[in-house]
Design a protein around this motif. Sequence first.
Motif, PDB file in Angstrom:
ATOM      1  N   LEU A  78      -6.247  -3.040   3.623  1.00 58.66           N
ATOM      2  CA  LEU A  78      -4.813  -3.085   3.282  1.00 58.66           C
ATOM      3  C   LEU A  78      -4.054  -1.811   3.393  1.00 58.66           C
ATOM      4  N   ASN A  79      -4.880  -0.862   3.620  1.00 61.37           N
ATOM      5  CA  ASN A  79      -4.335   0.635   3.614  1.00 61.37           C
ATOM      6  C   ASN A  79      -3.760   0.908   2.032  1.00 61.37           C
ATOM      7  N   PHE A  80      -4.368   0.518   1.298  1.00 57.30           N
ATOM      8  CA  PHE A  80      -4.031   0.464   0.045  1.00 57.30           C
ATOM      9  C   PHE A  80      -4.136   2.269  -0.496  1.00 57.30           C
ATOM     10  N   PRO A  81      -2.981   2.724  -0.765  1.00 58.08           N
ATOM     11  CA  PRO A  81      -2.898   4.286  -1.207  1.00 58.08           C
ATOM     12  C   PRO A  81      -4.208   4.632  -1.880  1.00 58.08           C
ATOM     13  N   GLY A  82      -4.906   5.711  -1.396  1.00 62.93           N
ATOM     14  CA  GLY A  82      -6.163   6.398  -2.136  1.00 62.93           C
ATOM     15  C   GLY A  82      -7.522   5.811  -1.787  1.00 62.93           C
ATOM     16  N   TYR A  83      -7.358   4.578  -1.286  1.00 66.28           N
ATOM     17  CA  TYR A  83      -8.718   3.798  -1.297  1.00 66.28           C
ATOM     18  C   TYR A  83      -9.593   4.282  -0.218  1.00 66.28           C
ATOM     19  N   SER A  84      -9.007   4.632   0.954  1.00 65.63           N
ATOM     20  CA  SER A  84     -10.060   5.450   1.880  1.00 65.63           C
ATOM     21  C   SER A  84     -10.670   6.527   1.422  1.00 65.63           C
ATOM     22  N   ASP A  85      -9.785   7.425   0.653  1.00 56.61           N
ATOM     23  CA  ASP A  85     -10.417   8.766   0.345  1.00 56.61           C
ATOM     24  C   ASP A  85     -11.400   8.596  -0.620  1.00 56.61           C
ATOM     25  N   LYS A  86     -11.242   7.337  -1.621  1.00 57.86           N
ATOM     26  CA  LYS A  86     -12.311   6.786  -2.636  1.00 57.86           C
ATOM     27  C   LYS A  86     -13.599   6.699  -1.935  1.00 57.86           C
ATOM     28  N   ILE A  87     -13.477   5.825  -0.744  1.00 56.55           N
ATOM     29  CA  ILE A  87     -14.684   5.343  -0.020  1.00 56.55           C
ATOM     30  C   ILE A  87     -15.412   6.410   0.525  1.00 56.55           C
ATOM     31  N   LYS A  88     -14.664   7.426   1.089  1.00 57.98           N
ATOM     32  CA  LYS A  88     -15.149   8.587   1.710  1.00 57.98           C
ATOM     33  C   LYS A  88     -15.812   9.403   1.025  1.00 57.98           C
ATOM     34  N   LYS A  89     -15.064   9.620  -0.343  1.00 52.29           N
ATOM     35  CA  LYS A  89     -15.843  10.605  -1.104  1.00 52.29           C
ATOM     36  C   LYS A  89     -16.938  10.228  -2.112  1.00 52.29           C
ATOM     37  N   SER A  90     -17.207   8.867  -1.939  1.00 57.28           N
ATOM     38  CA  SER A  90     -18.303   8.460  -3.024  1.00 57.28           C
ATOM     39  C   SER A  90     -19.564   8.585  -2.294  1.00 57.28           C
ATOM     40  N   GLY A 152     -14.122  -6.163 -12.988  1.00 59.29           N
ATOM     41  CA  GLY A 152     -13.498  -7.058 -12.508  1.00 59.29           C
ATOM     42  C   GLY A 152     -13.092  -6.964 -10.754  1.00 59.29           C
ATOM     43  N   ALA A 153     -12.169  -7.825 -10.408  1.00 58.06           N
ATOM     44  CA  ALA A 153     -12.003  -7.696  -9.054  1.00 58.06           C
ATOM     45  C   ALA A 153     -11.265  -6.518  -8.428  1.00 58.06           C
ATOM     46  N   ARG A 154     -11.226  -6.141  -7.143  1.00 60.48           N
ATOM     47  CA  ARG A 154     -10.878  -4.766  -6.843  1.00 60.48           C
ATOM     48  C   ARG A 154      -9.502  -4.874  -6.290  1.00 60.48           C
ATOM     49  N   MET A 155      -8.428  -4.511  -7.061  1.00 64.66           N
ATOM     50  CA  MET A 155      -7.121  -4.580  -6.466  1.00 64.66           C
ATOM     51  C   MET A 155      -7.223  -4.043  -5.221  1.00 64.66           C
ATOM     52  N   GLN A 156      -7.592  -3.207  -4.626  1.00 65.39           N
ATOM     53  CA  GLN A 156      -7.349  -2.480  -3.456  1.00 65.39           C
ATOM     54  C   GLN A 156      -7.602  -3.463  -2.287  1.00 65.39           C
ATOM     55  N   GLU A 157      -8.341  -4.451  -2.714  1.00 64.83           N
ATOM     56  CA  GLU A 157      -8.468  -5.430  -1.542  1.00 64.83           C
ATOM     57  C   GLU A 157      -7.580  -6.694  -1.751  1.00 64.83           C
TER      58      GLU A 157
END
Length: 269
Positions: A78-90, A152-157
């Motif tokens: 969804l190109n959710f703001p900040g989500y890609s960065d979170k995935i990359k950094k984790s 709960g559910a992940r709003m970024q998706e």
Amino acid sequence: MAKSVAESSSKKGLPAGIWTTCKKCEQILLRKDYEENFMVCPKCGYYARLNARKRIAYLVDENSFCEFDKDMKPVDFLNFPGYSDKIKKSQINDAVVTGSAQINGYKAALAVMDFEFMGGSMGSVVGEKIVRAVEFAIENKYPVIIVSASGGARMQEGIVSLMQMGKTSAALARLAENNLPYISVLTDPTTGGVAASFAMLGDINIAEPKALIGFAGPRVIEQTIRQQLPEGFQLSEFLEKHGMVDIVAERKDLKDVITKALNFFCGKK
Ligand SMILES: [Zn+2]
């Protein structure tokens, strides 16, 4: 106080990380003793949250865990703001670890949620990995154990995260049609879409003491129903008393309680 003891220990040349501090009462604890006590504070009884690796180590027979889908990672579709960065950094790929394991000799499919990855939120990877673990169990006639810890559910998706509620529940319905048991373990916190789907569907629902379990938070409920909620509402003990949870088990007894349930469902080992 906490700081000064830790500092003085490092000055004495003790290896780093030998001490730890209880997050609740701030008691200084020897890390080794604390870990042997399942990360429950011996002074105040506070249950520290366990990541998936630690939980698996406490729960399964040594060297019996065989991980599934280790490299499955989420996609920011969804190109959710900040989500890609979170995935990359984790350091962790997503909020669940699945695999097969033995628990006191009983073979089982296991899924353990990890609150350290985005609050244990359920997105497409969590749903897919859990479903695959359940399908493995059906194929091999194994029981399923899921340890939940989730905000709960992940709003970024978006809607795809909500879809996982139905997807995981449907997989567990197929497990039940195959007469295979599902043991659900609820830990602090188990809320939102996870509480409203697979976490509450166990043939037996086991909770850790004082875990927060519920769909919406108490403030939202109070504002909606315009009533004050009773003391201890949404904690394990309250839910056990009102029939939502079958057993509240201390962490040190959890493996034994699960073994008893497996013995009940699967017969003697
Ligand atoms: Zn404490």
